[in-house]
Design an enzyme around this catalytic site. Structure first.
Site, PDB file in Angstrom:
ATOM      1  CG  ASP A 133      -4.744   1.373  -6.650  1.00 39.66           C
ATOM      2  OD1 ASP A 133      -5.433   0.937  -5.403  1.00 39.66           O
ATOM      3  OD2 ASP A 133      -4.248   2.260  -6.731  1.00 39.66           O
TER       4      ASP A 133
ATOM      5  CG  ASN B 213      -3.054  -2.313   2.189  1.00 36.74           C
ATOM      6  OD1 ASN B 213      -2.648  -3.003   1.217  1.00 36.74           O
ATOM      7  ND2 ASN B 213      -3.210  -0.782   1.667  1.00 36.74           N
TER       8      ASN B 213
HETATM    9  C1  FPP Z   1      -6.369  -1.863  -3.559  1.00 35.57           C
HETATM   10  O1  FPP Z   1      -7.715  -1.249  -3.871  1.00 35.57           O
HETATM   11  C2  FPP Z   1      -6.470  -3.297  -3.302  1.00 35.57           C
HETATM   12  C3  FPP Z   1      -6.105  -3.729  -2.173  1.00 35.57           C
HETATM   13  C4  FPP Z   1      -5.604  -3.068  -1.146  1.00 35.57           C
HETATM   14  C5  FPP Z   1      -6.283  -5.303  -1.770  1.00 35.57           C
HETATM   15  C6  FPP Z   1      -6.131  -6.016  -3.079  1.00 35.57           C
HETATM   16  C7  FPP Z   1      -7.018  -7.529  -2.696  1.00 35.57           C
HETATM   17  C8  FPP Z   1      -7.704  -8.170  -3.390  1.00 35.57           C
HETATM   18  C9  FPP Z   1      -7.639  -8.083  -5.122  1.00 35.57           C
HETATM   19  C10 FPP Z   1      -8.864  -9.241  -3.266  1.00 35.57           C
HETATM   20  C11 FPP Z   1      -7.990 -10.230  -2.324  1.00 35.57           C
HETATM   21  C12 FPP Z   1      -7.014 -10.623  -2.721  1.00 35.57           C
HETATM   22  C13 FPP Z   1      -6.693 -12.061  -2.943  1.00 35.57           C
HETATM   23  C14 FPP Z   1      -5.169 -12.497  -3.126  1.00 35.57           C
HETATM   24  C15 FPP Z   1      -7.973 -12.932  -2.991  1.00 35.57           C
HETATM   25  P1  FPP Z   1      -8.060  -0.319  -3.031  1.00 35.57           P
HETATM   26  O2  FPP Z   1      -9.070  -0.379  -1.813  1.00 35.57           O
HETATM   27  O3  FPP Z   1      -6.613   0.541  -2.399  1.00 35.57           O
HETATM   28  O4  FPP Z   1      -8.674   0.788  -3.818  1.00 35.57           O
HETATM   29  P2  FPP Z   1      -9.083   2.202  -3.844  1.00 35.57           P
HETATM   30  O5  FPP Z   1      -7.601   2.834  -4.191  1.00 35.57           O
HETATM   31  O6  FPP Z   1      -9.800   2.534  -5.100  1.00 35.57           O
HETATM   32  O7  FPP Z   1      -9.389   2.756  -2.674  1.00 35.57           O
END
Ligand code: FPP
Length: 256
Positions: free
Chosen positions: A22, A70
């Site tokens: 996250d 998501n």
């Molecule tokens: C949360 O950060 C993360 C995600 C929703 C997606 C996770 C994806 C990756 C790490 C990259 C691609 C994955 C792979 C397996 C190559 P957020 O966007 O919710 O962050 P925030 O809470 O700060 O908005």
């Protein structure tokens, strides 16, 4: 080993580590970038953490890469995440094969774009012989849906006369989850400072140690991972037993 810290105890390396990745969006926004730049940097953390997990002898690494919820994000962000996932699968295939890593996926994979499903299937097949570590991506995953899905599958078996309700116990139930055959996670790591499970591995986390760090996922690299593992190694896992019972087990885990 991190600065000022002890080396890890090789006897107490967790068998299964799961991570709620996250903070990508916040990482980007703090730098004045678009959120998707955070996902690009987060994909690099995936590479780094996977490589170290494999080197340390962790047998199962499960990453929460895309939740059911998501799908409600802006279409452009979803498209970027799917493109990053495909790029990751293409780029990491040879490293996974060289390092005996088997890729797996859990979740409602039928919701993913066809191209992603195809790449996943191909990578899963091409790495299936990997015997050193399972890297499981949770994609379009939700813990409650997983449980409902398992209940439906058991109910069908009861309706077909293959089972009675009394035949259903925790072990049989677990065999109907997406994670059938995997041990429960020993450690769940969550980055970016939120103290919640967010619908991740709800059944499987009954006895899991939780570690929350303020570090945002794109900044979670070797040192942060090692710190999480050191703190895990200092925990005493009791699985509901008393201290005396644990000592009598002489280092063995109660559920072994
Ligand atoms: C949360 O950060 C993360 C995600 C929703 C997606 C996770 C994806 C990756 C790490 C990259 C691609 C994955 C792979 C397996 C190559 P957020 O966007 O919710 O962050 P925030 O809470 O700060 O908005």
């Amino acid at each position: 080993m991190t600065d000022n810290s002890k080396p890890l105890d090789p006897q107490k390396i967790p068998r299964h580590v799961a991570i709620i990745m996250d903070g990508n969006g916040r990482w980007a926004q703090r730098r004045g970038f678009h959120r998707v730049r955070g996902h690009v940097a987060g994909a690099e953390s995936v590479r780094v953490v996977t490589r170290l997990a494999r080197q340390l002898g962790i047998s199962y690494l499960t990453l929460f890469a895309f939740s059911e919820e998501n799908w409600q994000r802006p279409g452009m962000e979803i498209r970027v995440l799917m493109a990053l996932l495909r790029r990751y699968l293409h780029r990491e295939l040879s490293e996974m094969r060289d390092n005996q890593i088997a890729l797996k996926a859990i979740g409602d994979l039928s919701q993913l774009p066809e191209a992603v499903q195809r790449d996943l299937e191909q990578t899963i097949a091409a790495t299936a012989a990997g015997a050193r570590m399972d890297l499981t991506l949770a994609l379009s995953y939700g813990g409650r849906s997983e449980i409902v899905h398992a209940v439906q599958s058991l109910a069908r078996e009861v309706a077909a006369g293959l089972l009675t309700p009394e035949d259903i116990d925790a072990a049989r139930f677990a065999r109907h989850l997406y994670t059938a055959g995997m041990p429960d996670p020993d450690l769940i790591i969550r980055t970016s400072g939120e103290y919640r499970l967010s619908n991740f591995l709800l059944w499987q986390s009954a006895y899991t140690e939780l570690y929350v760090t303020e570090t945002l996922w794109p900044d979670f690299r070797e040192n942060e991972f090692l710190t999480a593992l050191e703190i895990y190694q200092q925990r005493q896992r009791r699985f509901g037993l008393t201290q005396e019972q644990i000592e009598a087990l002489n280092g063995k885990e109660p559920r072994d």
